[in-house]
Every structure is written in structure tokens, then in C-alpha cells.
Design a protein around this motif. Sequence first.
Motif, short mmCIF file in Angstrom:
data_model
loop_
_atom_site.label_atom_id
_atom_site.label_comp_id
_atom_site.label_asym_id
_atom_site.label_seq_id
_atom_site.Cartn_x
_atom_site.Cartn_y
_atom_site.Cartn_z
N MET A 3 0.96 -0.82 0.03
CA MET A 3 0.04 0.39 -0.30
C MET A 3 0.48 1.59 -0.54
O MET A 3 1.96 1.33 1.19
CB MET A 3 -1.02 0.13 1.34
CG MET A 3 -1.87 1.13 1.24
SD MET A 3 -2.85 1.36 2.21
CE MET A 3 -4.25 0.30 2.23
N HIS A 5 -3.56 4.06 -8.57
CA HIS A 5 -4.79 3.36 -8.50
C HIS A 5 -5.05 2.76 -10.16
O HIS A 5 -5.55 1.37 -9.64
CB HIS A 5 -6.63 3.80 -8.36
CG HIS A 5 -7.09 3.52 -7.79
ND1 HIS A 5 -7.20 2.79 -7.22
CD2 HIS A 5 -8.69 3.56 -8.48
CE1 HIS A 5 -8.84 2.38 -6.90
NE2 HIS A 5 -9.17 3.39 -7.64
N GLU A 20 -2.73 -0.21 -4.46
CA GLU A 20 -3.52 0.06 -3.12
C GLU A 20 -2.91 1.45 -3.04
O GLU A 20 -1.51 1.31 -2.92
CB GLU A 20 -3.36 -0.67 -1.36
CG GLU A 20 -4.38 -2.39 -2.17
CD GLU A 20 -4.18 -3.42 -1.05
OE1 GLU A 20 -3.39 -3.57 -0.58
OE2 GLU A 20 -5.33 -3.26 0.10
N ASP A 45 -8.23 4.49 -0.05
CA ASP A 45 -7.98 4.10 1.15
C ASP A 45 -7.75 5.63 2.51
O ASP A 45 -7.29 6.63 1.85
CB ASP A 45 -7.62 2.92 2.07
CG ASP A 45 -7.91 3.38 3.92
OD1 ASP A 45 -8.68 3.77 3.83
OD2 ASP A 45 -6.31 2.55 4.01
#
Length: 80
Positions: free
Chosen positions: A1, A20, A25, A44
Motif C-alpha cells: 500500500m 490506483h 492499493e 483508503d
Amino acid sequence: MYLITGSTGNVGRDLVDQLHKKGHEVRALVRDASRADVLPKGIDIAVGVSTTLTVWSKPSAELKAFSSCTSVPAPPRHRP
């Protein structure tokens, strides 16, 4: 991430979009939740944390934002 600071700015938003689209992530660090609507769905969002690494106003929120991140790209320095 990947954790992207300044994710609602010009460079940060483009970086979030590119990562993205490539299937990575992404966690976007934003100071103002109302500005997060410019980011792609499925990102997120970490809201209300400082983007200045030397000043932590809510340490638990900052530490949570960095958890599970394998990379935090450093933004280019602004030069007037």
C-alpha cells in the motif's frame, strides 16, 4: 500500500490516480475530508492528520495512517 500525502493537490491527486489505475492499493492522507471527493472511489482515506512530519497533532491517527504501508513516496520539494 502506498501512502500519498498532499493527495488532493495537483501532484498528489495525479499520483493517486496513476497508482490506483495500475492496481496498487493507495491510502490518501487528507487534512479536509470534504476535499477527498476528488479522489477515485476505492481509495483508503486517512482524514484529519498532519502532513508535516515534524509536527504531530494526533499521534495515534498518524501512526494508523502509516500502518500497512510498504511505501511512502517523498514529494518533490517546492522551489519558488
